[in-house]
Enzyme design. Structure first.
Site, short mmCIF file in Angstrom:
data_model
loop_
_atom_site.label_atom_id
_atom_site.label_comp_id
_atom_site.label_asym_id
_atom_site.label_seq_id
_atom_site.Cartn_x
_atom_site.Cartn_y
_atom_site.Cartn_z
N ASN A 1 0.85 -1.18 0.00
CA ASN A 1 0.00 0.00 0.00
C ASN A 1 0.90 1.25 0.00
O ASN A 1 1.74 1.42 0.89
CB ASN A 1 -0.89 -0.04 1.25
N ASP B 1 -0.16 4.50 -0.06
CA ASP B 1 -0.87 5.72 0.34
C ASP B 1 0.03 6.74 1.03
O ASP B 1 -0.08 7.94 0.82
CB ASP B 1 -2.00 5.39 1.34
N HIS B 2 0.90 6.22 1.91
CA HIS B 2 1.61 7.17 2.77
C HIS B 2 2.84 7.79 2.11
O HIS B 2 3.42 8.73 2.65
CB HIS B 2 1.89 6.54 4.13
N ARG C 1 3.73 18.79 1.69
CA ARG C 1 4.33 19.99 1.12
C ARG C 1 3.63 20.48 -0.15
O ARG C 1 4.02 21.48 -0.73
CB ARG C 1 5.82 19.72 0.78
N HIS D 1 -5.61 3.73 -1.82
CA HIS D 1 -6.95 4.12 -1.33
C HIS D 1 -7.21 5.56 -1.75
O HIS D 1 -6.56 6.49 -1.26
CB HIS D 1 -6.95 3.98 0.21
N ARG E 1 -9.26 8.31 -1.10
CA ARG E 1 -10.25 8.73 -0.10
C ARG E 1 -11.10 9.87 -0.65
O ARG E 1 -10.66 10.62 -1.52
CB ARG E 1 -9.55 9.19 1.19
N ARG F 1 -6.91 12.95 0.82
CA ARG F 1 -5.83 13.39 1.72
C ARG F 1 -4.48 12.79 1.35
O ARG F 1 -3.44 13.32 1.70
CB ARG F 1 -6.17 13.09 3.17
N HIS F 2 -4.48 11.63 0.67
CA HIS F 2 -3.18 11.13 0.20
C HIS F 2 -3.21 10.85 -1.31
O HIS F 2 -2.78 11.68 -2.09
CB HIS F 2 -2.66 9.95 1.05
N GLU G 1 -8.72 0.68 -3.31
CA GLU G 1 -9.57 0.79 -2.12
C GLU G 1 -10.42 2.03 -2.22
O GLU G 1 -9.91 3.11 -2.57
CB GLU G 1 -8.71 0.91 -0.87
N THR H 1 -7.19 6.82 10.12
CA THR H 1 -7.03 5.71 9.19
C THR H 1 -8.32 4.90 9.22
O THR H 1 -9.24 5.23 9.98
CB THR H 1 -5.80 4.85 9.58
N THR H 2 -8.41 3.87 8.38
CA THR H 2 -9.63 3.07 8.32
C THR H 2 -9.80 2.32 9.63
O THR H 2 -9.06 1.39 9.92
CB THR H 2 -9.56 2.07 7.13
N GLU I 1 -11.35 -9.05 2.95
CA GLU I 1 -10.08 -8.73 3.58
C GLU I 1 -10.36 -8.54 5.07
O GLU I 1 -11.15 -7.67 5.45
CB GLU I 1 -9.46 -7.47 2.97
N HIS J 1 -3.90 -4.42 7.71
CA HIS J 1 -4.01 -3.22 8.53
C HIS J 1 -3.12 -3.34 9.76
O HIS J 1 -3.32 -4.21 10.60
CB HIS J 1 -5.44 -2.90 8.99
N GLY J 2 -2.14 -2.45 9.81
CA GLY J 2 -1.26 -2.35 10.97
C GLY J 2 -0.20 -3.43 11.06
O GLY J 2 0.52 -3.50 12.07
N GLY K 1 1.04 -1.37 4.33
CA GLY K 1 1.48 -0.07 3.86
C GLY K 1 2.26 0.75 4.85
O GLY K 1 3.48 0.88 4.75
N HIS K 2 1.57 1.25 5.87
CA HIS K 2 2.16 2.27 6.75
C HIS K 2 3.52 1.83 7.31
O HIS K 2 4.49 2.59 7.29
CB HIS K 2 1.18 2.59 7.88
N1 PXP Z 1 -6.02 -3.03 3.87
C1 PXP Z 1 -6.97 -2.08 3.91
C2 PXP Z 1 -8.34 -2.42 3.43
C3 PXP Z 1 -6.68 -0.78 4.36
O1 PXP Z 1 -7.64 0.16 4.40
C4 PXP Z 1 -5.36 -0.48 4.75
C5 PXP Z 1 -5.02 0.90 5.20
O2 PXP Z 1 -5.22 1.79 4.18
C6 PXP Z 1 -4.40 -1.51 4.68
C7 PXP Z 1 -4.76 -2.78 4.26
C8 PXP Z 1 -2.98 -1.27 5.04
O3 PXP Z 1 -2.86 -0.92 6.37
P1 PXP Z 1 -1.48 -0.37 6.90
O4 PXP Z 1 -1.17 0.87 6.13
O5 PXP Z 1 -1.73 -0.13 8.34
O6 PXP Z 1 -0.45 -1.44 6.64
#
Ligand code: PXP
Length: 250
Positions: free
Chosen positions: A13, A15-16, A24, A49, A51, A55-56, A76, A106-107, A157, A200-201, A222-223
């Site tokens: 992922n 996104d970040h 910036r 994702h 959104r 935002r990202h 997403e 976050t989600t 998921e 997630h996480g 991702g994060h």
């Molecule tokens: N899966 C889904 C559906 C998510 O919404 C996210 C966060 O955007 C992730 C996976 C990845 O989560 P993380 O960035 O915490 O790894």
């Protein structure tokens, strides 16, 4: 039927990368460059994702990803009319429906499918007809999984956030209980014919037990990977995640 030796895919992922870029308001760091690098480093897919508040990831990022990726894009989005139109225009490999609240960082939870079954069934039909695999991001909850199956989703998921948060807080009994729920619900979802993903996480510390579930076919991370990239580089972070996933699977 899935066997323990089935390969486990890693979706990265990005996104970040866009979060840092947008801090910036300029063009760097470029999420497309990160996606290409992740691809080269062995990511089996890219997740992004879009959104509602942008935002990202931006609309232009999605456009660019559709052009440059050689691996599948997991798009997403919230289940809104605007997002459905965008998905139908791009026809990504997969669409993952997630809940979205403007004020959240976050989600936060899984999608409430059971209470919105009729609308969601109609919502995903055109996405499926357009050739997208429809995935629903949900809590490890039997009611929600049954509803996801009834509306015609091909993939669920499972939200690993509660498990990862409990690990980070050192609350081992909650962590183990959440992990057990994820294990049971992976088996249950697969028994209905759903493909099971999770995410997630997840971190280097939390990935292994989830990767070890034979029913789980894909992890979306991702994060942590983008954060870790600051210290060791994105390719190295992805290689290490891949190594841990493969070790858990072996
Ligand atoms: N899966 C889904 C559906 C998510 O919404 C996210 C966060 O955007 C992730 C996976 C990845 O989560 P993380 O960035 O915490 O790894």
């Amino acid at each position: 039927m899935t066997q323990p030796t089935d390969p486990l895919r890693l979706g990265v992922n990005i996104d970040h990368v866009a979060t840092v870029r947008n801090a910036r308001g300029g063009a760097t760091p470029d999420p497309l460059r990160a996606a290409k690098l992740a691809q080269e480093a062995g990511a089996d897919g890219i997740t992004a994702h879009l959104r509602e508040d942008r935002r990202h990831i931006s609309d232009a990022d999605i456009e660019g990803l559709m052009q440059v990726l050689t691996v599948p894009l997991n798009f997403e989005m919230a289940a809104t009319a605007e997002m459905q139109k965008i998905a139908l225009r791009h026809r990504p490999h997969a669409v993952c429906l997630v809940p979205e609240k403007r004020e959240e960082r976050t989600t936060e939870g899984g999608l409430e499918v059971a209470r919105d079954e009729n609308r969601l069934a109609h919502y995903i039909a055109p996405l499926r007809d357009a050739g997208c695999r429809v995935s629903i991001f949900i809590a490890a909850d039997q009611r929600q999984i049954e509803a996801a199956h009834r509306i015609g989703a091909q993939v669920i998921e499972l939200h690993t956030g509660a498990y990862c948060d409990a690990h980070a807080e050192g609350d081992l009994s909650t962590r183990d209980r959440e992990l057990e729920k994820l294990r049971e619900m992976s088996t249950f979802a697969q028994s209905l014919g759903l493909e099971v993903h999770a995410g997630h996480g997840l971190t280097f510390e939390t990935v292994k037990p989830v990767a070890a579930f034979p029913e789980v076919m894909e992890l979306n991370i991702g994060h942590f990977l983008i954060g870790e990239a600051i210290f060791r580089g994105l390719a190295s972070a992805i290689h290490e995640m891949r190594r841990l996933m493969d070790a858990a699977r072996a």
